[in-house]
Design a protein around this motif. Structure first.
Motif: not given
Length: 584
Positions: A275, A277, A299
Motif C-alpha cells: 500500500p 505509494g 497502488r
C-alpha cells in the motif's frame, strides 16, 4: 435436536475444534448443547474482542476457519476489531452472534443493535436466521463463503430460535471446498514473456500471496538474476537466508530492499497489494500478478496485469523466459543485504557490553533460541520494526499479526488461538506495553487452559510507535498522552498462576529467553527496554527529514522552557546512541 444443536453438528462435521467467546443470553442454548459433545471445546475468554483475535489466528494458520461467538448487541460489538483484522489479513473466520427474540426486533428492545448494519463492512455474507427451516441452508452458505473466499462471515441466532426445533436436517451436507485454479489467457502470458525478456534489470516485489509458490518465485529470481524484495506479511516466506532475498521496503524496510524495487527497469509484483505509494516507482514498467483482480493497478500504474493463480503463471514464465546472465546488480544487493543482516546481528548481540537494554536485543535473542517451527505473533507498532529487522523466520516458522489492519492488542489473544491449534509448537508473542495492557486479562485464560505461550513485553512506559509518528509529522511528542504507567508484569503472571521474569539489562536476556522456552506454563518476560531507540526508514525524503528536524528543535525548545519529559527523552536518546556506539 434444536437449531443450536444443529449448528454445532454442522461445525463438528467441518472439523471445528474450538469456539472462542463469552457466554450469555441468546447463546445459552448453544453453550448448553456443547456440554453434550466432546469434539468442540468452548474457550471462555475474558473479552469478546480477544475471542475474535484468537479465531483470526486459527483461520490464518490452519486449513480450516476460526470460530468466535458472542451474545446480543453489546457482546457482539466487542468482536468488531478482531474480525476487521481477519478481513484485512484474508483469514477465514465465522462469527456467531446472538440476537434478541424475533418478535422484538425493530422495537428498540433492551440490548437491541442492528447487527446487520454494524457488520456489513466486515462480512462477505451474513446468515441472519429468521426461521428454523432456513437455518441449515444459510449456515452452510456462510461457512462455504468464509472458506472459499477467505473472508469473515456471520451467523445471527435470535434467542427464541436458538432453542427452536431444528428443521431441514436432510439438507445438511459437507461444505464444498474449491481446489480450482485460475489460468490467464495465452496472450497475457506471452506479453509477460516479452516484457521480461526485454528488460535489463528486473525487480521482484513478493507478498503473502506467494506462500504456496515459494519455490517457483525463487527459481524465477535465479532465472532473471532478480532481487526479491518482500512485504512484512511475506517475511516468513522469504526469510533472511533465502537466495536472492534482499529484504523489506516501506517505512520499516532496509536499503537493499528499497533499491530492489526502485532501481529496476521492470518491477514484477507477485501476490501483493503493497500500500505504500512513496516506496513504489512512478515511471518503471510494472507487471502485477494476483488472484484478486481488484488489486491489480490499485497502488501504482500497471503495464500488464494478470489475474491468475501465481504458481501456474510462474511455472510458465520459468519455462519460457530467457536466462539473464548479468548478475552484477543482484550480487551487489545480496552483498549489501548480507552486510545489513550481519550488522544488525552485531548491534543486537547479547555478547556486547551494553549498559542499556535496547528492544532489538530481545527480538534477536528470541529469534536465536526459538524452535525452527515456532509461530510468532507480532503486535503492531515498534514490535513489528524489531521483529522484521532483527528476527529470521526461517525453516517452518510462521509469523502472524495485524499487518494490514494495524490494530494493537493482537499479540496475546492470537497466541492463545495459535497454541490451542498447535499444542506441540512453541508460540511466542512480541508485544509492546501499550498493547499488552489492552489484553492482559486473558493471560489468565492461557493459565486456565494450560497453554505455555511465551509473551515478551517490550516495556518502555510509552506508546513508542505513536511517538515516532508524531516526530515524523514534525510534532512535539505529548508525553502526558504517550506515557504508559505499568505494574510488574512478571509478578502479575505469577499471581494468576503462570510464570514470568523481569529483565533490566543485557546480561539477563539469554537466561530469561531460555526459561520462557522451557516453561510449561504461560510465561511473561517483562523486558524493561529503552524508549529512546531510533528507527529510520530505508529512504528519507526531504519532507521526512524536515519534519523530524522540526520535531527535535521543538522538543529542545520545550525542554529549555522546563518541560522535564522532553528533556528526559532527549537525554535518553543521546545515551542510547552512545551506548550502541561504544559497547564492545
Amino acid at each position: 435436536m434444536n437449531v443450536s444443536e444443529q449448528l454445532l453438528k454442522i461445525l463438528e462435521q467441518e472439523g471445528v475444534k474450538h469456539i472462542f467467546g463469552v457466554a450469555g443470553d441468546a447463546l445459552n442454548p448453544l453453550v448448553a448443547a456443547m456440554a453434550n459433545q466432546s469434539t468442540i471445546k468452548w474457550i471462555k475468554m475474558k473479552h469478546e474482542g480477544n475471542a475474535s483475535y484468537a479465531a483470526f489466528a486459527q483461520g490464518e494458520l490452519g486449513q480450516n476457519f476460526g470460530v468466535c461467538a458472542s451474545t446480543v448487541g453489546p457482546g457482539a460489538l466487542h468482536l468488531v476489531n478482531g474480525l476487521y483484522n481477519a478481513k484485512k489479513e484474508r483469514s477465514p473466520v465465522l462469527a456467531i452472534t446472538g440476537q434478541i427474540p424475533v418478535a422484538n426486533i425493530g422495537t428498540s428492545y433492551h440490548q437491541e443493535v442492528d447487527l446487520t448494519k454494524v457488520f456489513d463492512d466486515i462480512c462477505e455474507y451474513q446468515a441472519v436466521i429468521r426461521s428454523a427451516e432456513e437455518a441449515p441452508k444459510i449456515i452452510l452458505r456462510a461457512i462455504r463463503i468464509a472458506i472459499n473466499k477467505k473472508c469473515v462471515c456471520r451467523i445471527e441466532l435470535p434467542a427464541d430460535l436458538a432453542h427452536a426445533a431444528a428443521a431441514n436436517q436432510n439438507f445438511v451436507q459437507r461444505v464444498f471446498r474449491s481446489d480450482s485454479e485460475i489460468h490467464p489467457s495465452q496472450e497475457k502470458l506471452e506479453n509477460a514473456v516479452q516484457l521480461i525478456d526485454g528488460a535489463k534489470k528486473v525487480g521482484i516485489l513478493a507478498g503473502a500471496g506467494c506462500r504456496n509458490a515459494k519455490e517457483e518465485v525463487i527459481a524465477f529470481s535465479k532465472l532473471l538474476n532478480a532481487p526479491i524484495t518482500h512485504t512484512v506479511r511475506a517475511s516468513d516466506i522469504f526469510d533472511h537466508s533465502t537466495e536472492n532475498v534482499v529484504g523489506l521496503t516501506g517505512l520499516i524496510g532496509n536499503p537493499s530492499g528499497y533499491k530492489g524495487v526502485m532501481e529496476c527497469d521492470l518491477l514484477i509484483m507477485l501476490g501483493t497489494d503493497f500500500p505504500y505509494g512513496p516506496y513504489l516507482p512512478e515511471k518503471t514498467k510494472t507487471i502485477q500478478i494476483d488472484i484478486r483482480p481488484e488489486n491489480i493497478g490499485n497502488r501504482t500504474a500497471v503495464d500488464l496485469g494478470i489475474h491468475a493463480d501465481l504458481k501456474f503463471v510462474l511455472q510458465y514464465l520459468n519455462e519460457k523466459c530467457k536466462l539473464k546472465k548479468d548478475d552484477s546488480w543482484v550480487n551487489s544487493l545480496n552483498k549489501e543485504f548480507r552486510s545489513w543482516v550481519a550488522n544488525n546481528g552485531e548491534d543486537a548481540s547479547t555478547k556486547r557490553d551494553f549498559k542499556i537494554l535496547h528492544p532489538q536485543i530481545m527480538a534477536k535473542a528470541i529469534s536465536d533460541q526459538a524452535s525452527d517451527d515456532t509461530i510468532f505473533v507480532i503486535d503492531t507498532g515498534t514490535s513489528a520494526i524489531w521483529a522484521t529487522n532483527f528476527m529470521n523466520f526461517h525453516a517452518e516458522r510462521r509469523m502472524i499479526g495485524s499487518f494490514n489492519h494495524g490494530s494493537m492488542a493482537v499479540g496475546l489473544p492470537a497466541a492463545i488461538g495459535a497454541q490451542l491449534q498447535y499444542p506441540e509448537r512453541e508460540i511466542w508473542a512480541l508485544v509492546g506495553d501499550g498493547a499488552f495492557n489492552m489484553t492482559l486479562h486473558d493471560f489468565s485464560t492461557a493459565v486456565e487452559y494450560g497453554l505455555p505461550i511465551k509473551i515478551i513485553v517490550l516495556n518502555n512506559n510509552e506508546l513508542g510507535f505513536v511517538k515516532i509518528e508524531m516526530e515524523e509529522a514534525g510534532l512535539v511528542p505529548n508525553y502526558d498522552a504517550l506515557e504508559v504507567k505499568n505494574f510488574d508484569f512478571a509478578q502479575y503472571a505469577k499471581l494468576v498462576g503462570g510464570d514470568g521474569i523481569n529483565v533490566t539489562n543485557v546480561k539477563e536476556v539469554d537466561n530469561a529467553v531460555e526459561l520462557a522456552k522451557r516453561s510449561d506454563k504461560p510465561f511473561i518476560i517483562n523486558a524493561k527496554v529503552t524508549g529512546a531507540e531510533l528507527s529510520l526508514p530505508p529512504h528519507i525524503s526531504f519532507g521526512m527529514a524536515k519534519n523530524f528536524a522540526m520535531s527535535k528543535i521543538k522538543e529542545a525548545l520545550s525542554a529549555s522552557k522546563g518541560d522535564k519529559k522532553n528533556w528526559e527523552n532527549i537525554k535518553n536518546e543521546i545515551k542510547a546512541f552512545i551506548d550502541k556506539e561504544t559497547a564492545n
